[in-house]
Design a protein around this motif. Sequence first.
Motif, PDB file in Angstrom:
ATOM      1  N   ILE A  38       0.877  -1.170   0.000  1.00 12.96           N
ATOM      2  CA  ILE A  38       0.000   0.000   0.000  1.00 12.96           C
ATOM      3  C   ILE A  38       0.911   1.215   0.000  1.00 12.96           C
ATOM      4  O   ILE A  38       1.700   1.397   0.933  1.00 12.96           O
ATOM      5  N   PRO A  39       0.842   2.026  -1.067  1.00 11.90           N
ATOM      6  CA  PRO A  39       1.707   3.219  -1.117  1.00 11.90           C
ATOM      7  C   PRO A  39       1.322   4.198  -0.004  1.00 11.90           C
ATOM      8  O   PRO A  39       0.151   4.420   0.281  1.00 11.90           O
ATOM      9  N   ASN A  40       2.342   4.744   0.632  1.00 12.45           N
ATOM     10  CA  ASN A  40       2.138   5.688   1.720  1.00 12.45           C
ATOM     11  C   ASN A  40       3.222   6.753   1.609  1.00 12.45           C
ATOM     12  O   ASN A  40       4.359   6.442   1.256  1.00 12.45           O
ATOM     13  N   LEU A  41       2.893   7.993   1.910  1.00 13.61           N
ATOM     14  CA  LEU A  41       3.873   9.070   1.809  1.00 13.61           C
ATOM     15  C   LEU A  41       5.067   8.847   2.725  1.00 13.61           C
ATOM     16  O   LEU A  41       6.200   9.125   2.361  1.00 13.61           O
ATOM     17  N   GLU A  42       4.818   8.373   3.942  1.00 11.42           N
ATOM     18  CA  GLU A  42       5.910   8.172   4.895  1.00 11.42           C
ATOM     19  C   GLU A  42       6.705   6.913   4.585  1.00 11.42           C
ATOM     20  O   GLU A  42       7.917   6.945   4.510  1.00 11.42           O
ATOM     21  N   SER A  43       6.011   5.781   4.435  1.00 10.32           N
ATOM     22  CA  SER A  43       6.667   4.536   4.036  1.00 10.32           C
ATOM     23  C   SER A  43       5.598   3.570   3.556  1.00 10.32           C
ATOM     24  O   SER A  43       4.506   3.503   4.116  1.00 10.32           O
ATOM     25  N   ASP A  44       5.923   2.834   2.498  1.00 10.43           N
ATOM     26  CA  ASP A  44       4.982   1.876   1.948  1.00 10.43           C
ATOM     27  C   ASP A  44       4.751   0.742   2.943  1.00 10.43           C
ATOM     28  O   ASP A  44       5.647   0.375   3.699  1.00 10.43           O
ATOM     29  N   LEU A  45       3.542   0.182   2.909  1.00 15.79           N
ATOM     30  CA  LEU A  45       3.200  -0.935   3.792  1.00 15.79           C
ATOM     31  C   LEU A  45       3.168  -2.215   2.957  1.00 15.79           C
ATOM     32  O   LEU A  45       2.240  -2.450   2.190  1.00 15.79           O
ATOM     33  N   THR A  46       4.215  -3.014   3.085  1.00 16.99           N
ATOM     34  CA  THR A  46       4.303  -4.288   2.368  1.00 16.99           C
ATOM     35  C   THR A  46       3.462  -5.320   3.103  1.00 16.99           C
ATOM     36  O   THR A  46       3.598  -5.489   4.311  1.00 16.99           O
ATOM     37  N   PHE A  47       2.589  -6.021   2.359  1.00 17.03           N
ATOM     38  CA  PHE A  47       1.758  -7.013   3.031  1.00 17.03           C
ATOM     39  C   PHE A  47       1.807  -8.397   2.392  1.00 17.03           C
ATOM     40  O   PHE A  47       1.201  -9.330   2.912  1.00 17.03           O
ATOM     41  N   ALA A  48       2.530  -8.564   1.288  1.00 15.47           N
ATOM     42  CA  ALA A  48       2.639  -9.909   0.707  1.00 15.47           C
ATOM     43  C   ALA A  48       3.847  -9.994  -0.212  1.00 15.47           C
ATOM     44  O   ALA A  48       4.259  -8.997  -0.818  1.00 15.47           O
ATOM     45  N   PHE A  49       4.380 -11.209  -0.307  1.00 15.23           N
ATOM     46  CA  PHE A  49       5.403 -11.554  -1.286  1.00 15.23           C
ATOM     47  C   PHE A  49       4.902 -12.769  -2.050  1.00 15.23           C
ATOM     48  O   PHE A  49       4.237 -13.635  -1.479  1.00 15.23           O
ATOM     49  N   VAL A  50       5.237 -12.841  -3.321  1.00 10.07           N
ATOM     50  CA  VAL A  50       4.915 -14.013  -4.130  1.00 10.07           C
ATOM     51  C   VAL A  50       6.219 -14.487  -4.756  1.00 10.07           C
ATOM     52  O   VAL A  50       6.968 -13.686  -5.325  1.00 10.07           O
TER      53      VAL A  50
END
Length: 188
Positions: free
Chosen positions: A59-71
């Motif tokens: 999820i793109p975020n101005l402060e830091s992106d929130l990674t929630f999955a890897f494939v």
Amino acid sequence: MEDIRKIFEENTKLSDEDWAYFSSKLKHIEVPKKTAILKAGKVENHLSFVQNGIIRYYIPNLESDLTFAFVFENSFSCAYDSFLCQSPSNYTVETISESTLWQVTYQDLEDIYTNTAVGNTIGRKASEALFLKKAKRELSLLNETAEERYLNLFTERPELIRQIPLQYIASYIGITPQALSRIRKRIS
């Protein structure tokens, strides 16, 4: 492409006719490292099979992106909620490494469901795999410590996790990069 057939046939036998129809709908693409396959706000129109490479969902975020999955390789990748509803995605899907994908469009997958004997089975297996990953992730967040989540990710794919930048791993397990450094120091 025969490797893909072998993976599908671990679950269901494909006739040569069904495989010919299905494989005729697949599009082979080579995607460079750090390339968005789908940007937030766009509609997912492809179900992808990752032949090789690593993909990150965030999820793109101005402060830091929130990674929630890897494939990882030999897995399906898709912003599945966007794909099913044909609505804009709330997140971005991006390659971490150079990746080889085999993609089928939403409409072509619908045609496969209609025109092959095993199309629905293939679709069901893909959706089940995506669901199981999501359920595992949710349970991990609810039941495990950050250190346990890190160790599980490391155990799943130790050869690949070295290719994932630490800030993505930290985000994925829900901690800061500094906290991840402390965990790594403690377990080494």
